[in-house]
Write an enzyme that holds these catalytic residues in place. Structure first.
Site, PDB file in Angstrom:
ATOM      1  N   LYS A   1     -65.222  17.219 -24.803  1.00 22.42           N
ATOM      2  CA  LYS A   1     -66.090  16.655 -23.775  1.00 22.42           C
ATOM      3  C   LYS A   1     -65.444  16.866 -22.399  1.00 22.42           C
ATOM      4  O   LYS A   1     -64.219  16.799 -22.261  1.00 22.42           O
ATOM      5  CB  LYS A   1     -66.302  15.166 -24.070  1.00 22.42           C
ATOM      6  CG  LYS A   1     -67.329  14.466 -23.188  1.00 22.42           C
ATOM      7  CD  LYS A   1     -67.477  13.020 -23.650  1.00 22.42           C
ATOM      8  CE  LYS A   1     -68.515  12.245 -22.857  1.00 22.42           C
ATOM      9  NZ  LYS A   1     -68.642  10.850 -23.348  1.00 22.42           N
TER      10      LYS A   1
ATOM     11  N   SER B   1     -73.120   9.721 -24.536  1.00 19.46           N
ATOM     12  CA  SER B   1     -72.959  10.694 -23.457  1.00 19.46           C
ATOM     13  C   SER B   1     -72.249  11.986 -23.883  1.00 19.46           C
ATOM     14  O   SER B   1     -72.163  12.946 -23.102  1.00 19.46           O
ATOM     15  CB  SER B   1     -72.159  10.065 -22.304  1.00 19.46           C
ATOM     16  OG  SER B   1     -70.879   9.637 -22.757  1.00 19.46           O
TER      17      SER B   1
ATOM     18  N   SER C   1     -71.167   6.506 -27.350  1.00 14.76           N
ATOM     19  CA  SER C   1     -71.283   7.872 -26.842  1.00 14.76           C
ATOM     20  C   SER C   1     -70.813   8.961 -27.788  1.00 14.76           C
ATOM     21  O   SER C   1     -71.106  10.135 -27.563  1.00 14.76           O
ATOM     22  CB  SER C   1     -70.527   7.998 -25.512  1.00 14.76           C
ATOM     23  OG  SER C   1     -71.172   7.270 -24.498  1.00 14.76           O
TER      24      SER C   1
END
Length: 298
Positions: free
Chosen positions: A162, A237, A261
Site C-alpha cells: 500500500k 482503503s 481497511s
C-alpha cells in the site's frame, strides 16, 4: 486418513443442481464453472454439499491439513484442468517458494509472468508505482543466490505494498497530491524485515486518499477497480492491494487497517486478509491516522 481422492469423492457426491462448483481453499485460487454435483468447499470452515452433508474442521484436526490442502489442489487441477499448465500467477506464495526451491522456474521467469499480468490488468488501476527494471535486477540476484545455495526464505517472491508504507526505493505518497514524489529516507521496519527475507517489492498500490475512506475512489491517482466487476469498488482503503492480489498481479501484498481497511478489500475482492493486533508489528514508517488503531496487515 483422508486422501485427496476422498475429498474429490465427497465433492462429487451431492445431487446434481447445475450450479457451479466453487473452490475457495487456501492455495486453491480458481473457480471452475461447471457442475460437479452441486458441491462447494468453503474456505477453512466446512466442507458441504447441497444434500446438507457437512464435514467440519474437527475431522482434519489429527491430520496435516496444510499438506492435504496442497495435495487436494494438485488433484483438482489434474482432474478439472487436465494437463493444462497452471500459470505462475495462479500459485500462492507457499507454492512459489517451493517451486523456486525445486528450480521448477526461476525468479526472473516469475518476474516476466508478473510483469505480463500487470500489463494485462492495467485497466484495474491497482498500481500506483511499478519499477520493472529494479524488479528484474533483484530477481536475477535472487537466482544467483539460489544457485550458490545461499537463498533466503522469500528469495525472489514479489510483493505489492500500500502506498502509505515507507519504501526508500519507491515513492510513498499516501495517495494524495500533497505528498506527490515523496521519497522516504528509509524503509518501514516491516519492509526491512521482508527484504531481509529476500522478498522483492517492485510496486506500490493505489489506495483511498490518505486512507480516509473505504472505496479507493481516488481522484489523484484514479480509482482502483474490482477485478470481478470493473464497475464496482474493491473496497478500501487498501483497495489497490486487494485488487492487485485478487487479479493475480501479485501473489500477496500488505495494506494497513485502522477500521477495516485490510478486511474490507479482502472481502470484496474474494481473497484472504486479516488485521493483526496493534503493536504486533512495528507501526513506524506508515503515514498515520490513529496511533492506537493503525496496523499493517496482509
Amino acid at each position: 486418513m483422508l486422501e485427496p481422492e476422498d475429498l474429490w469423492a465427497i465433492l462429487c457426491s451431492g445431487p446434481s443442481t447445475g450450479q457451479p462448483a466453487v473452490y475457495l481453499l487456501n492455495s486453491l485460487r480458481f473457480t471452475h464453472r461447471e457442475n460437479f454435483g452441486g458441491c462447494r468447499l468453503e474456505t477453512c470452515t466446512r466442507l458441504s454439499t447441497t444434500s446438507n452433508f457437512s464435514l467440519h474442521l474437527s475431522v482434519f484436526v489429527q491430520i496435516k491439513l496444510k499438506a492435504l490442502i496442497l495435495q487436494f489442489r494438485a488433484y483438482c487441477i489434474k482432474n478439472i484442468m487436465g494437463e493444462m499448465a497452471v500459470s505462475l500467477n495462479e500459485l500462492s506464495v507457499f507454492e512459489l517458494c517451493a517451486g523456486l526451491a525445486a528450480k521448477n522456474f526461476s525468479a526472473v521467469e516469475l518476474a516476466e509472468s508478473v510483469t505480463q499480468q500487470i500489463q494485462q490488468n492495467s485497466d484495474l488501476g491497482s498500481i500506483a508505482t511499478f519499477d520493472p527494471a529494479s524488479y528484474f535486477k533483484q530477481a536475477g540476484e535472487a537466482d544467483v543466490r539460489r544457485k550458490a545455495g545461499s537463498s533466503k526464505s522469500l528469495d525472489g517472491i514479489p510483493l505489492i505494498l500500500k502506498d502509505n508504507i515507507d519504501t526508500k526505493d519507491l515513492p510513498t505518497t499516501g495517495g494524495t497530491g500533497a505528498l506527490a514524489g515523496r521519497s522516504p529516507s528509509k524503509d518501514a521496519p516491516a519492509v526491512t524485515a521482508l527484504k531481509r527475507a529476500g522478498a522483492i517489492i517492485p510496486a506500490k498500490a493505489v489506495m483511498h486518499e490518505l486512507a480516509f475512506g473505504i472505496t479507493s475512489n481516488n481522484y489523484v491517482t484514479g480509482p482502483a477497480r474490482n477485478p470481478y466487476d470493473k464497475s464496482k469498488i474493491p473496497g478500501g482503503s487498501s483497495g489497490g492491494t486487494g485488487s492487485a492480489v485478487s487479479s493475480r498481479q501479485f501473489p500477496a501484498g500488505l495494506g494497513t487497517d485502522t477500521g477495516g481497511s485490510v478486511r474490507i478489500p479482502s472481502a470484496l475482492c474474494g481473497i484472504f486478509g486479516f488485521r493483526p493486533t496493534v503493536g504486533r508489528y512495528p507501526g513506524y514508517g506508515v503515514i498515520p491516522i490513529s496511533k492506537t488503531r493503525d496496523t499493517i496487515g496482509p
